[in-house]
Design an enzyme around this catalytic site. Structure first.
Site, PDB file in Angstrom:
ATOM      1  N   CYS A 106      -6.259  15.939  22.813  1.00  0.00           N
ATOM      2  CA  CYS A 106      -4.937  16.412  22.415  1.00  0.00           C
ATOM      3  C   CYS A 106      -4.197  15.454  21.487  1.00  0.00           C
ATOM      4  CB  CYS A 106      -4.099  16.696  23.646  1.00  0.00           C
ATOM      5  SG  CYS A 106      -4.931  17.813  24.809  1.00  0.00           S
TER       6      CYS A 106
ATOM      7  N   ASN B   9      -1.714  25.990  25.032  1.00  0.00           N
ATOM      8  CA  ASN B   9      -2.176  24.625  24.756  1.00  0.00           C
ATOM      9  C   ASN B   9      -3.455  24.721  23.921  1.00  0.00           C
ATOM     10  OD1 ASN B   9      -3.425  22.097  24.819  1.00  0.00           O
ATOM     11  ND2 ASN B   9      -2.847  21.665  26.929  1.00  0.00           N
TER      12      ASN B   9
ATOM     13  N   HIS C 242       2.573  16.944  21.517  1.00  0.00           N
ATOM     14  CA  HIS C 242       1.494  17.845  21.901  1.00  0.00           C
ATOM     15  C   HIS C 242       2.075  18.916  22.806  1.00  0.00           C
ATOM     16  CE1 HIS C 242      -1.924  19.577  23.782  1.00  0.00           C
ATOM     17  NE2 HIS C 242      -1.811  18.878  24.904  1.00  0.00           N
TER      18      HIS C 242
END
Length: 327
Positions: A115, A282, A252
């Site tokens: 990430c 995500n 993120h």
């Protein structure tokens, strides 16, 4: 202040057409729309088709960039694809994208910092250009996370989606984008967020070895909310400005509740935070550039705005960048 001779000059994005709504997930696992939104802020996410992979998403993001900014790419000298879901162990996603684009004499590498991948990719691109090794680099964050998502795990399958975003980074000594950075890793805690490959154990601990994402959400949450606020302040301090003078925070997009807690602990206003998770979920290395591009399309980003990009996740790894928006 960081010495830089590199500028971000264009951006493009692509997400698959297929949507997975919270209502869709209600039919797969024991969950419901209200529970998902309350705990994550996610309303829906995108899913690549069965025969659609990370390289396809990355390629489409570059085509979008080219169309919107009329940027030639035949003279790109390096392609960096930030991903934890490559089509193959080899060839790299970057090499596949290079082949599809028909670019000659370009280096190609995949970068896996999960990430934090996109911020690491930008950091590497800035270093290569500032060092005089390259003058034009494509940095792409692209993921097909739904292909390694366990749809029997109600705590994790609600999170992940697929998507890609690409930026062009070019030599520009007079108007550089990069102002400061901060990097940190806690590899000893890597067992809290992993997807197995050729090894089935870590530090003597036997792992769930099906190749899907496995996450200890509680531990990752604790790590992020306790360390990211400090990293944000380090990025700002390294850039010679106060954190509150940053125009936009682009973390993120892991979980909206986590981001709310990070903003609260850092003292940074949530209303000046850009996310992509509400409609895309995500998407690991793609969340930050997708959030940036959503802000571009909404007319939020202005020339000379200062953006604090902060990736954090698998590793456990962090990377923060302070950039000036000059597109």
């Amino acid at each position: 202040m960081l010495t830089s001779k590199a500028r971000v000059t264009a951006i493009g994005s692509y997400v698959p057409e297929k949507k997975i709504t919270n209502e869709d997930l209600e039919r797969i696992v024991e969950t419901n729309n209200d529970w998902i939104i309350q705990r994550t802020g996610i309303k829906e996410r995108r899913m690549a088709e069965e025969n659609e992979f990370t390289s396809d998403l990355a390629y489409m993001a570059v085509l979008d960039l080219m169309k919107r900014y009329s940027k030639p790419i035949e003279d790109v000298e390096m392609i960096i694809v930030c991903t934890m879901t490559p089509d193959f162990k080899t060839p790299s996603v970057a090499a596949i994208v290079q082949g599809k684009l028909g670019i000659k004499n370009a280096g190609t590498i995949d970068l896996n910092a999960a990430c934090a991948g996109f911020t690491y990719g930008l950091h590497v691109a800035n270093g290569l250009i500032t060092a005089g090794l390259n003058k034009k680099i494509l940095v792409i964050g692209a993921e097909a996370l739904t292909k390694i998502t366990d749809y029997e795990d109600r705590t994790s399958c609600i999170l992940f989606g697929d998507g890609a975003s690409a930026v062009l980074v070019e030599y520009d000594e007079k108007n550089p984008s990069f102002l400061s950075f901060f990097l940190d890793s806690r590899g000893e805690a890597g067992k809290n967020l992993y997807a197995t490959s050729i090894s089935e154990q870590m530090d003597g601990i036997i792992l769930k070895a099906d190749g899907n994402i496995v996450q200890n959400g509680r531990e990752v949450y604790k790590w992020a909310v306790s360390t990211v606020p400090k990293g944000m302040k380090a990025v700002a301090n390294n850039g010679g400005i106060d954190l509150l003078d940053v125009d936009w925070f682009v973390p993120h997009s892991a979980n909206l509740r986590m981001i709310e807690s990070i903003c609260e602990k850092s003292g940074y206003p949530l209303e000046k935070t850009l996310v992509s998770l509400i409609d895309y979920g995500n998407t690991s290395s793609a969340t930050i550039p997708l959030a940036m591009d959503l802000a571009v399309k909404a007319g939020k980003l202005k020339t000379k705005d200062k953006l604090l990009l902060f990736g954090f996740g698998g590793g456990l790894t962090q990377a923060g960048l302070l950039i000036e928006w000059n597109i």
